[in-house]
Design an enzyme around this catalytic site. Structure first.
Site: not given
Length: 382
Positions: A3, A146, A165, A183, A187-188, A202, A267
């Site tokens: 990003r 996003k 988030h 990041s 989390k994932t 997410d 990703r």
């Protein structure tokens, strides 16, 4: 490869100017500059032989979901958003009507750097009044994902519910857990637990009746991915998934997940139903546990701590983690970083607004809050 937060702008409009937390996250763009960018994007798209349009939803709860239309010139971008938004049924698509929000992605074409408010040939701009997002000069698909999240961070608090988030899963007894983290903090990975149902990896919204996932898919990091370490994610990479920035053998077509020569930010975007234990529709009850994830490279934080409400608010507002070599270009030694609400780049209101809403929710539902250090302890990184 990633990003461009420095090129993100929000249009300064009479209807929203008093709501937005202006500053380094939400930089102002004039309505004239946005109109010029929109015109530039539309003119570029009009020169293409073929366009791709995808209509989908953001939000699994019908009461709060919004209709999103993506218009783009690359099949890759359309497929990515087909995976990341909630895919309508044939009947829903027939009755879709006008979207609540439109993404105009002309990422192959640069912004005009002489347009007032531009700092480079990349521009990612959102107009809440026009309900549009215009992308120029970047083909990173994550900008669209996003962008939708940023819009939900504006619309949901307006509707009296809390956008977060976080990832989310549900245990066999129906107990729901939320995982907050920046990041690379886990989390994932931690939400894809074979013993629990996955609600989402997410982006979530906490309403009066429980939580719902904003998305219809997952966006997992694949650096060093293996079937042994993360079997659910590894097996979700199949026909229909989108792999980004990975290096593969052109003869065998096998991907080398350890190769970071393009970027560490490799990703995969895949529909949530590619995870065998996904809970569809992606809704759950009120959370009983909140886990704040931090990857501490300095070996200061304990592995696990149970937090008081005051401590939970402190950690939520400060959003501490460490950037490790590889998460960003130029980072060779670990760097402390702070991101309000564990998601500062996507906030629209001041962080205190989200924190106050979360504090109220935690009080109303007597939620346990844990700080889990997924980094180092008993000595620093290295």
């Amino acid at each position: 490869t990633g990003r461009s937060p420095r090129d993100k702008r929000v249009v300064e409009e009479a209807s929203t100017v008093d709501d937005v937390w202006w500053g380094p996250v939400n930089k102002k763009l004039s309505e004239e500059a946005f109109a010029a960018n929109y015109e530039r994007a539309a003119n570029y798209l009009n020169t293409r032989d073929r366009l791709y349009v995808f209509d989908g939803y953001a939000g699994w709860d019908p009461k709060y979901r919004i209709k999103v239309r993506v218009v783009c010139a690359r099949a890759y971008h359309a497929l990515f958003m087909n995976n990341m938004l909630i895919r309508p049924t044939a009947e829903e698509l027939a009755d879709f009507g006008e979207p609540d929000f439109t993404i105009v992605n002309a990422g192959q074409f640069p912004a005009n750097r002489f347009t007032r408010g531009m700092t480079s040939s990349t521009s990612v701009a959102i107009s809440f009044e026009r309900r549009q997002m215009v992308i120029l000069g970047t083909e990173y698909a994550g900008e669209m994902k996003k962008g939708v999240f940023t819009v939900m961070h504006y619309l949901m608090p307006k509707a009296g519910v809390l956008s977060l988030h976080s990832s989310c899963n549900e245990g066999p007894a129906g107990d729901v857990s939320l995982f907050f983290g920046l990041s690379g903090t886990g989390k994932t990975t931690l939400s894809a637990d074979p013993r629990r149902l996955l609600i989402g990896d997410d982006e979530h919204v906490w309403t009066e009746s429980g939580v719902f996932n904003i998305e219809g898919g997952c966006y997992a990091k694949t650096i060093d991915l293996s079937a042994a370490k993360e079997p659910e994610i590894f097996n979700a990479i199949r026909f229909g998934s989108v792999l980004e920035n990975v290096v593969y053998d052109e003869h065998s077509r096998l991907v080398d997940y350890a190769d970071s020569s393009i970027t560490e930010n490799t990703r995969c975007a895949y529909p949530i139903e590619y995870i065998p234990n996904a809970k569809v529709p992606c809704l759950g009850g009120n959370p009983s546990n909140i886990v704040l994830l931090t990857c501490d490279a300095f070996g200061v934080l304990p592995p696990v701590a149970k937090l008081t409400p005051a401590q939970a608010m402190y950690h939520f507002i400060s959003g501490y983690t460490a950037k490790i070599a590889g998460t960003e270009e130029g980072v060779t030694e670990p760097e402390a970083t702070f991101s309000a609400c564990f998601g500062q780049p996507f906030l629209v209101f001041h962080p205190v607004k989200y924190a106050q809403m979360l504090a109220q929710k935690m009080q109303d539902h007597s939620v346990n809050v844990w700080l889990v250090n997924t980094g180092w302890n008993g000595g620093a990184y290295g």
